[in-house]
Enzyme design. Structure first.
Site, mmCIF file in Angstrom:
data_model
loop_
_atom_site.group_PDB
_atom_site.id
_atom_site.type_symbol
_atom_site.label_atom_id
_atom_site.label_comp_id
_atom_site.label_asym_id
_atom_site.label_seq_id
_atom_site.Cartn_x
_atom_site.Cartn_y
_atom_site.Cartn_z
ATOM 1 N N ARG A 1 86.047 13.591 63.929
ATOM 2 C CA ARG A 1 87.325 14.294 64.084
ATOM 3 C C ARG A 1 87.218 15.621 63.331
ATOM 4 O O ARG A 1 87.108 15.628 62.109
ATOM 5 C CB ARG A 1 88.453 13.415 63.518
ATOM 6 C CG ARG A 1 89.837 14.005 63.631
ATOM 7 C CD ARG A 1 90.873 13.058 63.021
ATOM 8 N NE ARG A 1 92.224 13.582 63.157
ATOM 9 C CZ ARG A 1 92.779 14.442 62.307
ATOM 10 N NH1 ARG A 1 92.105 14.875 61.264
ATOM 11 N NH2 ARG A 1 94.015 14.867 62.504
ATOM 12 N N LYS B 1 88.345 18.751 54.600
ATOM 13 C CA LYS B 1 89.133 18.051 53.585
ATOM 14 C C LYS B 1 88.746 18.475 52.175
ATOM 15 O O LYS B 1 87.665 19.011 51.940
ATOM 16 C CB LYS B 1 88.994 16.532 53.757
ATOM 17 C CG LYS B 1 89.833 16.044 54.949
ATOM 18 C CD LYS B 1 89.847 14.551 55.117
ATOM 19 C CE LYS B 1 90.786 14.205 56.286
ATOM 20 N NZ LYS B 1 90.622 12.802 56.737
HETATM 21 N N1 HH2 Z 1 92.822 12.678 58.847
HETATM 22 C C1 HH2 Z 1 93.992 13.355 58.966
HETATM 23 C C2 HH2 Z 1 94.886 13.016 59.991
HETATM 24 N N2 HH2 Z 1 94.583 12.055 60.887
HETATM 25 N N3 HH2 Z 1 93.076 10.431 61.719
HETATM 26 C C3 HH2 Z 1 91.911 9.775 61.631
HETATM 27 N N4 HH2 Z 1 91.580 8.838 62.536
HETATM 28 N N5 HH2 Z 1 91.014 10.053 60.630
HETATM 29 C C4 HH2 Z 1 91.264 10.987 59.674
HETATM 30 O O1 HH2 Z 1 90.425 11.185 58.767
HETATM 31 C C5 HH2 Z 1 92.506 11.712 59.748
HETATM 32 C C6 HH2 Z 1 93.407 11.398 60.803
HETATM 33 C C7 HH2 Z 1 94.303 14.462 58.021
HETATM 34 O O2 HH2 Z 1 93.651 15.685 58.370
HETATM 35 P P1 HH2 Z 1 94.284 16.962 59.162
HETATM 36 O O3 HH2 Z 1 94.713 16.602 60.520
HETATM 37 O O4 HH2 Z 1 93.315 18.066 59.031
HETATM 38 O O5 HH2 Z 1 95.540 17.414 58.402
HETATM 39 P P2 HH2 Z 1 96.994 16.778 58.491
HETATM 40 O O6 HH2 Z 1 97.095 15.904 57.304
HETATM 41 O O7 HH2 Z 1 97.909 17.956 58.397
HETATM 42 O O8 HH2 Z 1 97.147 16.036 59.778
#
Ligand code: HH2
Length: 285
Positions: free
Chosen positions: A266, A231
């Site tokens: 995660r 992030k």
């Molecule tokens: N962060 C993202 C998406 N889902 N779920 C949980 N439980 N915790 C998190 O911190 C979280 C999440 C965002 O990250 P990422 O999947 O890398 O990117 P995107 O926004 O494209 O889904």
């Protein structure tokens, strides 16, 4: 940070059984079946490639695969549930039954139902089941474990809500309220995990305080999930501008989160995180 928080950390360091997973650290591998994810740039966008990536993450030691079809990056445009399902259902069907539970990263009840039918076991909702009024009752009816993540507003508006007096106690209170809503809908507490939502309606400074004071969440009695992987926060702390160059910082943040009471990380980089966690775990006891 008072003494009571330290005590809580040592008492609950391993968490309890959740989603069929034993106590102790679990690495949740991220599978974004999206063309626009902020951190992996759509690497895993095609269903066949996503399935292959998921199989690799299982072999690398992931304990959960988190499958999502909607980017929730700051300012992201919502994806219609039909498109979300078109992206993720084939991947869920292909990866179900391969030895690890699959979580579906969605805010939509229709997608939750279809994903559970296709073989997903866990609901991971960045809106903590607040976005879709049908989601909580559905999760209760299906008896599935849920991850309730803290956010304010929506991914499109959240950064305008990043104002707190005391971020740790406010996130605690807001997660407690979402747990209350989930329980009122019929979800039993032992099925609930919580996540402070790194980067969701939080500045770098808020994220730092949240991780430092993570033990404050242990009193909720739920496993704690932390998603710091790649992030912007990691870039802000480390100077790594490119998301794909943030693995080392992500692992450092993950181990720190484990030391503060998280038990589920995660992450994008499963093999490296598993190696780090195993090493840390032996040393930390
Ligand atoms: N962060 C993202 C998406 N889902 N779920 C949980 N439980 N915790 C998190 O911190 C979280 C999440 C965002 O990250 P990422 O999947 O890398 O990117 P995107 O926004 O494209 O889904």
């Amino acid at each position: 940070m008072g003494m009571s928080e330290f005590t809580a950390t040592s008492r609950n360091a391993l968490g309890h059984e959740w989603a069929g997973l034993p106590p102790g650290p679990v690495v949740m591998g991220i599978l974004n079946v999206t063309p626009d994810s902020f951190s992996d740039g759509g690497d895993a966008m095609d269903a066949a490639q996503a399935t292959e990536a998921g199989q690799r993450m299982i072999a690398e030691g992931a304990g959960i695969l988190d499958i999502g079809g909607e980017s929730t990056r700051p300012g992201a445009v919502p994806v219609p549930p039909e498109e979300e399902q078109r992206r993720i259902l084939p991947v869920i069907a292909a990866l179900a039954g391969h030895g690890v539970p699959l979580s579906v990263d969605t805010r939509n009840a229709g997608t939750i139902a279809a994903a559970l039918d296709a073989g997903a076991a866990i609901v991971n909702d960045v809106s903590a089941l607040s976005h879709d009024p049908a989601a909580a009752a559905l999760a209760a009816r299906r008896g599935c474990p849920v991850v309730l993540m803290h956010m304010r507003g929506t991914p499109a508006t959240m950064m305008a809500h990043a104002t707190y007096g005391d971020v740790a106690t406010e996130v605690l209170a807001e997660l407690a309220a979402r747990i209350g809503a989930a329980e009122a809908a019929g979800i039993v507490r032992s099925r609930i995990a919580v996540d402070p939502g790194i980067g969701f309606a939080k500045t770098a400074e808020h994220n730092i305080v949240i991780l430092q004071r993570l033990p404050i969440l242990l009193g909720l009695g739920c496993r704690i999930v932390v998603g710091a992987s790649r992030k912007r926060f990691i870039g802000e702390l480390s100077g790594a501008g490119d998301a794909k160059q943030r693995m080392a910082g992500s692992i450092a943040a993950g181990l720190y989160a484990l030391s503060r009471g998280a038990t589920i990380l995660r992450v994008h980089d499963v093999a490296e995180t598993v190696q780090a966690v195993r090493t840390w775990q032996r040393l930390a006891g």
